[in-house]
Design a protein around this motif. Structure first.
Motif, PDB file in Angstrom:
ATOM      1  N   TRP C 398       0.836  -1.202   0.000  1.00 29.90           N
ATOM      2  CA  TRP C 398       0.000   0.000   0.000  1.00 29.90           C
ATOM      3  C   TRP C 398       0.871   1.252   0.000  1.00 29.90           C
ATOM      4  CZ3 TRP C 398      -0.150   3.506   4.182  1.00 29.90           C
ATOM      5  CH2 TRP C 398      -1.100   4.525   4.066  1.00 29.90           C
ATOM      6  N   TRP C 399       1.965   1.191   0.774  1.00 28.77           N
ATOM      7  CA  TRP C 399       2.830   2.356   0.922  1.00 28.77           C
ATOM      8  C   TRP C 399       3.386   2.822  -0.433  1.00 28.77           C
ATOM      9  CZ3 TRP C 399       3.573   5.843   4.521  1.00 28.77           C
ATOM     10  CH2 TRP C 399       4.704   6.671   4.456  1.00 28.77           C
ATOM     11  N   TYR C 400       3.648   1.868  -1.313  1.00 26.42           N
ATOM     12  CA  TYR C 400       4.265   2.238  -2.588  1.00 26.42           C
ATOM     13  C   TYR C 400       3.252   2.432  -3.715  1.00 26.42           C
ATOM     14  CZ  TYR C 400       8.508   1.404  -0.112  1.00 26.42           C
ATOM     15  OH  TYR C 400       9.495   1.493   0.811  1.00 26.42           O
ATOM     16  N   LEU C 401       1.965   2.356  -3.387  1.00 25.84           N
ATOM     17  CA  LEU C 401       0.965   2.707  -4.386  1.00 25.84           C
ATOM     18  C   LEU C 401       1.157   4.167  -4.771  1.00 25.84           C
ATOM     19  CD1 LEU C 401      -2.306   1.127  -2.937  1.00 25.84           C
ATOM     20  CD2 LEU C 401      -0.898   0.290  -4.823  1.00 25.84           C
ATOM     21  N   PRO C 402       0.977   4.493  -6.045  1.00 22.29           N
ATOM     22  CA  PRO C 402       1.190   5.880  -6.460  1.00 22.29           C
ATOM     23  C   PRO C 402       0.383   6.873  -5.625  1.00 22.29           C
ATOM     24  CG  PRO C 402       0.843   4.459  -8.366  1.00 22.29           C
ATOM     25  CD  PRO C 402       0.642   3.607  -7.168  1.00 22.29           C
ATOM     26  N   GLU C 403      -0.879   6.535  -5.307  1.00 23.59           N
ATOM     27  CA  GLU C 403      -1.692   7.479  -4.523  1.00 23.59           C
ATOM     28  C   GLU C 403      -1.069   7.720  -3.160  1.00 23.59           C
ATOM     29  OE1 GLU C 403      -2.554   4.742  -6.488  1.00 23.59           O
ATOM     30  OE2 GLU C 403      -4.195   4.021  -5.197  1.00 23.59           O
ATOM     31  N   THR C 404      -0.617   6.621  -2.543  1.00 29.01           N
ATOM     32  CA  THR C 404      -0.058   6.767  -1.209  1.00 29.01           C
ATOM     33  C   THR C 404       1.197   7.625  -1.234  1.00 29.01           C
ATOM     34  OG1 THR C 404      -0.759   4.481  -0.928  1.00 29.01           O
ATOM     35  CG2 THR C 404       0.450   5.460   0.875  1.00 29.01           C
ATOM     36  N   GLN C 405       2.051   7.329  -2.203  1.00 28.46           N
ATOM     37  CA  GLN C 405       3.300   8.094  -2.298  1.00 28.46           C
ATOM     38  C   GLN C 405       3.007   9.579  -2.531  1.00 28.46           C
ATOM     39  OE1 GLN C 405       7.026   6.834  -2.612  1.00 28.46           O
ATOM     40  NE2 GLN C 405       5.902   5.795  -1.008  1.00 28.46           N
ATOM     41  N   LEU C 406       1.982   9.829  -3.345  1.00 33.26           N
ATOM     42  CA  LEU C 406       1.627  11.207  -3.632  1.00 33.26           C
ATOM     43  C   LEU C 406       1.088  11.901  -2.376  1.00 33.26           C
ATOM     44  CD1 LEU C 406       1.551  13.089  -6.094  1.00 33.26           C
ATOM     45  CD2 LEU C 406      -0.888  12.571  -6.279  1.00 33.26           C
ATOM     46  N   GLU C 407       0.258  11.172  -1.654  1.00 33.86           N
ATOM     47  CA  GLU C 407      -0.297  11.722  -0.418  1.00 33.86           C
ATOM     48  C   GLU C 407       0.833  12.014   0.581  1.00 33.86           C
ATOM     49  OE1 GLU C 407      -3.215  12.686   0.280  1.00 33.86           O
ATOM     50  OE2 GLU C 407      -2.992  13.023   2.446  1.00 33.86           O
TER      51      GLU C 407
END
Lengths: 299, 276, 509
Positions: C398-407
């Motif tokens: 989850w941490w490396y999902l693009p959304e998470t990284q962007l957040e």
């Protein structure tokens, strides 16, 4: 249940039974770890390498004797103990005497509570706040020094000042303890003898020497002894303020020990140093107690 | 007249000395009611509009309650256990003088001499081997150990000061040894108990290193929470340290205020039992 | 009366039983942990088989369970704090995607004691902390005793994690690899970080300042990011001198000189590297002869000379003190980590601060700059039971999902994935992102030794460096000589190098 006590009594074991709990504590939490420590001191044991223990013999001890830094730390520690305990005792006794006649003072209880407050402050908090108080830019100490005397002292960043600066904090924290002990010592002097001396119009110095000291000596000496032991171990207060620095300006032996154990994680080496410092502590405490007992016996 | 003026001056002097020692503590207490900017302000702010935000933030954040409860439970049980155990031992030392009493008393004192940073390593290894790390009994019994030496010393002094005749009378009247110890002797050494209690609780209440190393998240006490929460994202978290120190010191200050008489008498190691 | 004596003896007995039960308490502890892991035994097999068949839905067998995850992070550190704040989002995600409930608890310790806290717990094989945010240099010390999970093994099972593209090879080198130069991986980057320079834009753009500066030093105050790319240390020190005005309570710059942890070292190393020096030879393992060079001595002198432009008390400046002095408006500039950007640029300083790469050194006519790598990897506790291991891996995915990284980036963290850093408007998300992205490359940033003896190497030089800073050592050359001797000995004892310290080392004190 009463039967057990009786059974113990009949065999004269009761006195020893009473000692059992203390002895358990003593053995489990003191002797065992101590033996463990002695054992470790002959090994190479670095927590971070994951290597198995390696027997070194006396290598750890030899390394310590060759280590110039340790000798410096030891001499700094001795100086610290002498200065801190000495000044705390002198100041504590002087103030203790001053407070002696104050039993009718309004608000005495509150005044004494305030007076004793430094020694109950958590060392980590004291250390952190003194860093701020000493700070040349944000600190209140430098503000008043500059305003009143035109001085600006870089207390914890200057090699010349760091040592006296941490010493001052220790004195501030522990002089109240010596005041407390002095008050207790003075309180233990029988009032009758004092009144007799008053009637005889003995000068105060002789009253002090012949009446107060013989009675109060034991308590005072015990106070000094406890302070000596604790000053020798001083760690968290100074470590919070300076980490033993700048350089090694405030690195006392307990800090060297902490750094070996918890900065470098060389446990074998740290254990050897611990044994050495324990031996030193025991040595000067026994000398101390010997003198105490010796005087007692002569008296 | 002159005498009363001198008297007043004398009292004023004593008050000034007390306040001088209290000043740095006061500075921390004041900081608990300041904003960070006010704490760092130069010239120092002595008068300001107090804010209670720091203290309420502290109560709501960082599991304060859990740590405070831990501090209370651990300190109280450790010192109480130590005092009970020490009372037995000092009674024995005082009344029966078993062989090696002096030596044992010295050995007990040596428990205090080992530098904490040194002994924490073997104790940590031992606790790991036995599974005692991060347990209440592990930390409580350890602190009890630290509290024993001084308690024994102080209580022995007090019991020495109680005349043997009390024991004898009670025994003759058919009382058991336990009756003598708890009903006859114990009430007479109350100042010693209180002094031992206060003196040891000051240490246990503020102890950091052992709790940090051999404790864990279950038994974390306030000093550890204080040390680990020193920094916030904007630098040192002065408001947090100040308000926590204030709240944490209050119980001890009250204790010293209310039990001061006992504390002073207690520190005489039993040589007096009246007023000091 | 009898009941009295009874109760006393009971107390005694109680004490003894407490001690005894303490011993047995150990056993029951183990029992409970073993039951919990055995109960999830079935999960293990199904979990791993599912994982090998593509990773998706691997935790279906966890569905309906309640898991409590514990994370140990760095106290008072923005990026660690951010993972705390973002964890509820994962809980939602996990509930939706995998069907289990997860809650997080957080423990923290300051930089200087995080490893103590973690090591004290891990060496008891405890799963007190399921995931740890470690400092990158500790990888070796966590990996060697076998306390953390090998990332290579995880990647074999979780192609999703294996396929993440990092922004630059330096990310893998700094946050994942131990030993240096191998392809053994032990961590995942949580926070990327480099040393950057924070500058007060409002002072730079003041026309009077500009004119006065030009008149005094004969060159223009740099204004743009590109100007700063060309800035050398000599020119920068002139700027620092120019803005040092104690009477206005303003100082030119700040670095970290504190003896605590790695503060001095992390700030100083860029001066060695940028001027063309090295701190050790990772191939032969030698320190002596590599560290104690004339070039490095000069770098140390330069670094220490920065004190002239710092507020009094600089000798005790660490992360917190630099941040404090800068945010209180007492500094024109500061060398500081990109990770503290959110703390450095307070609402009052909004739009008044620009963040640029640290000044370079002129080497052979070219400007060279190599910054220090900061930042932290996630490492996973090896003693986690199957359930916690599963959740830890789900969490990382989850941490490396693009959304998470962007957040994460929007909240002020520094992401490390290629996708995030190469997204079109990445530089504009945070004021320091351009400098961060610029510096986070192999040629512009380096980490120091990932060696299990890291802590001892560090402890020695922190003492010697601060000793030199405050006059305890007479020269930079002597200081480096002493450090090189002691570190060579450590490397020799550890078997990293075959060369014992030279005979000259016998005389050092």
């Amino acid at each position: 249940m009463k039967g057990i006590a009786k059974w113990l009594h009949e065999r004269n074991l009761f006195p020893y039974a009473l000692l059992v709990p203390v002895l358990i504590f003593f053995i489990v939490w003191n002797i065992l770890p101590l033996l463990w420590m002695v054992g470790l001191s002959f090994y190479k044991y670095d927590i971070t390498t994951g290597e198995p223990l390696k027997f070194l013999g006396m290598d750890n001890y030899q390394a310590i004797f060759r280590d110039h830094g340790i000798w410096q730390a030891l001499s700094k520690t001795f100086l610290f103990v002498i200065l801190a305990v000495g000044l705390e005792t002198i100041l504590g006794m002087a103030l203790g005497f001053l407070f002696w006649g104050s039993s009718k003072m309004p608000g005495r209880r509150l005044a004494l509570t305030l007076l004793f407050s430094p020694m109950i402050l958590t060392p980590v908090a004291a250390g952190t706040f003194f860093r701020l108080i000493y700070d040349p830019v944000f600190g209140i100490a430098n503000y008043y020094l500059e305003a009143w005397f035109g001085l600006k002292i870089n207390f914890l960043g200057d090699v010349k000042w760091a040592y006296p600066a941490v010493l001052m904090v220790d004195i501030w924290m522990w002089t109240p303890f010596m005041i407390l002990m002095t008050l207790a010592a003075l309180g233990s002097v029988p009032k009758a003898e004092l009144e007799a001396a008053q009637v005889d119009r003995l000068p105060w110095i002789r009253r002090l020497w012949h009446i107060v000291l013989p009675h109060g000596k034991f308590i005072l000496m015990l106070g000094i002894l406890l302070r000596t032991i604790d000053a020798f171990k001083t760690m968290d207060l100074i470590y919070t303020m300076t980490s033993g620095g700048p350089g090694n300006a405030t690195e006392l032996i307990a800090i060297s020990l902490f750094r070996k154990a918890f900065e470098a994680f060389t446990m074998g080496n740290a254990s050897a140093l611990a044994i050495i410092s324990l031996l030193i502590a025991i040595a000067f405490t026994s000398i101390y107690l010997y003198i105490l007992n010796y005087k007692e016996r002569r008296a | 007249m002159a005498k009363s003026v001198r008297q007043s001056l004398y009292y004023v002097l004593l008050w000034l000395i007390s306040i001088a020692f209290f000043l740095p503590v006061l500075w921390i207490f004041l900081a608990a009611f300041k904003t960070k900017e006010q704490i760092l302000a130069i010239p120092p702010k002595w008068i300001f509009t107090p804010t209670f935000e720091n203290i309420s933030n502290m109560f709501s954040g960082m599991n304060f309650e859990k740590y405070a409860v831990n501090s209370v439970i651990i300190s109280l049980s450790a010192v109480v256990i130590a005092i009970i155990v020490s009372f037995f031992a000092s009674y024995s030392f005082s009344r029966y003088k078993p062989k090696g009493t002096d030596f044992l008393m010295f050995l007990l004192l040596s428990m205090r001499m080992v530098p904490g940073a040194a002994v924490v390593v073997p104790i940590y290894l031992m606790y790991t081997a036995l599974g005692w790390k991060d347990t209440y009994y592990g930390i409580i019994l350890l602190y009890a150990m630290f509290s024993i030496p001084f308690s024994v010393w102080i209580l022995k002094g007090f019991i020495d000061g109680v005349s043997l005749r009390y024991d004898e009378t009670a025994l003759v009247n058919g009382g058991s040894r336990m009756h003598v110890m708890f009903r006859v002797i114990l009430p007479q050494v109350k100042p010693g108990l209180v002094a031992a209690f206060i003196f040891n609780i000051i240490f246990v209440w503020n102890e950091f290193l052992f709790n940090f190393i051999i404790g864990g998240k279950k038994v974390t006490t306030i000093p550890v929470a204080l040390a680990t929460g020193l920094y916030k994202t904007h630098g040192v978290d002065w408001t947090f340290i100040a308000s926590l120190s204030l709240v944490y010191m209050l119980p001890l200050i009250l204790m010293i205020y209310f039990f001061q008489r006992y504390l002073l008498v207690g520190m005489t190691f039993g040589t007096v039992r009246g007023e000091v | 009366m009898k009941s009295r004596s009874l109760s006393v003896i009971l107390t005694l007995v109680l004490l003894l039983t407490m001690i005894l039960s303490a011993c047995s308490g150990n056993k029951s502890n183990n029992d409970s942990s073993s039951t919990s892991s055995s109960s999830s035994g079935s999960t293990a097999s199904s979990g791993s088989s599912a994982a090998s068949s593509g990773g998706e839905g691997g935790s279906s067998s966890l569905a309906g369970k309640k898991i409590e995850m514990s994370i140990l992070g760095i106290g008072g550190w923005v990026p660690s704090q951010l993972s705390v704040e973002m964890s509820p989002a994962f809980a939602e995600y996990a509930k939706e995607k995998y069907g289990y409930d997860v809650t997080f608890t957080f423990e923290e310790a300051p930089f200087s004691s995080l490893f103590q806290k973690a090591a004290a717990s891990l060496s008891t094989k405890s799963q007190e902390f399921n995931i740890i945010i470690s400092d990158s240099q500790w990888l070796g010390a966590f990996a060697e005793p076998g306390w953390i999970v090998s990332v290579n093994e995880i990647m074999q099972q979780e192609p999703e994690l294996a396929n993440i593209e990092w922004f630059d090879p330096v990310v893998q080198k700094a946050y994942m690899t131990y030993p240096d130069g191998t392809d053994q991986l032990w961590g995942f980057p949580q926070e990327g970080d480099v040393l950057v320079l924070y500058v007060r834009k409002d002072m730079l753009s003041d026309p009077t300042e500009q004119a006065n500066f030009k008149a005094k030093y004969g060159f223009d105050l740099p204004q743009t990011f590109e100007d700063f790319e060309q800035l050398t240390i000599d020119k920068f020190l002139k700027m620092a001198e120019f803005f040092t005005r104690p009477e206005q309570d303003l100082y030119g710059t700040a670095v970290q000189y504190s003896k605590e942890y790695d503060y001095f070292t992390g700030s100083f190393y860029p001066h060695i590297w940028s001027s063309g020096g090295e701190i050790w030879d990772p191939v032969s393992g030698d320190v002596y002869g590599v560290l104690n060079t004339e070039n490095n001595a000069k770098a140390l002198e330069t670094f220490v000379s920065i004190r002239n432009y710092m507020p009094p008390g600089a000798e005790n400046y660490g992360i917190a003190q630099v941040t404090e002095a800068f945010t209180q408006g007492k500094l024109f500039s500061a060398y500081h980590w990109a990770a503290v950007g959110a703390a450095m640029i307070t609402p009052e300083l909004q739009d008044k601060v620009m963040v640029v790469p640290i000044p370079g050194y002129e080497v052979n006519g070219e400007i060279k700059r190599i910054s220090s790598i900061g930042g932290q990897p996630w490492v996973i506790n090896k003693f986690n039971d199957e359930d916690h291991m599963r959740v830890a891996i789900d969490f990382l995915k989850w941490w490396y999902l693009p959304e998470t990284q962007l957040e994460f980036a929007k909240r002020g963290g520094n992401p490390t994935t290629k996708a995030a850093l190469e997204s079109p408007d990445f530089d504009s998300i945070q004021p320091w992102f351009r400098a961060y992205r610029y510096s986070l490359t192999e040629s512009r940033a380096r980490d120091f030794w990932h060696h299990p003896k890291y802590s001892e190497l560090l402890s020695i030089q922190q003492e010697e460096f601060t000793s030199y800073l405050t006059g305890g050592r007479s020269s930079a050359a002597e200081t480096l000589e002493v450090i090189a001797c002691k570190q060579q000995q450590i490397m020799y004892d550890a078997g990293t190098t075959k060369n014992a310290p030279p005979a000259a080392c016998a005389n050092i004190r």
